[in-house]
Scaffold this motif. Sequence first.
Motif, mmCIF file in Angstrom:
data_model
loop_
_atom_site.group_PDB
_atom_site.id
_atom_site.type_symbol
_atom_site.label_atom_id
_atom_site.label_comp_id
_atom_site.label_asym_id
_atom_site.label_seq_id
_atom_site.Cartn_x
_atom_site.Cartn_y
_atom_site.Cartn_z
ATOM 1 N N ARG A 11 0.862 -1.172 0.000
ATOM 2 C CA ARG A 11 0.000 0.000 0.000
ATOM 3 C C ARG A 11 0.902 1.227 0.000
ATOM 4 O O ARG A 11 1.789 1.346 0.840
ATOM 5 N N ASP A 31 -2.711 5.039 1.273
ATOM 6 C CA ASP A 31 -2.997 3.618 1.391
ATOM 7 C C ASP A 31 -3.540 3.019 0.092
ATOM 8 O O ASP A 31 -4.446 2.206 0.106
ATOM 9 N N PRO A 33 -3.649 0.487 -2.824
ATOM 10 C CA PRO A 33 -3.138 -0.878 -2.950
ATOM 11 C C PRO A 33 -2.529 -1.155 -4.321
ATOM 12 O O PRO A 33 -3.083 -0.780 -5.348
#
Length: 95
Positions: A11, A31, A33
């Motif tokens: 992430r 964050d 992914p």
Amino acid sequence: MSQGHPSKGVRVNLLFFAKSRELAGVSSCSDFPLAADTLSGHQVLGSICDRWPELLVIRDCVILAHNEQYCEDLSARITLRDGDEIAVIPPIAGG
């Protein structure tokens, strides 16, 4: 090298500048992914464009930076860690 070990996802934190910020409608994304911890710059950019398809119009002329270091060759592999920073920087037109 980690041969025999499946690549794990990571992430990262994304930053968008100038036209990329305008098109994506955001200046950053925490964050975000990515499917693997080693990807080419093209793969990273592809994942970003999958999430923000509005960026496809500038995809071929953006520069990526990984932890404040320009990715000169998008076909080169980037080793990513959780929390790394990826910046999407379009060309700057001046006049």
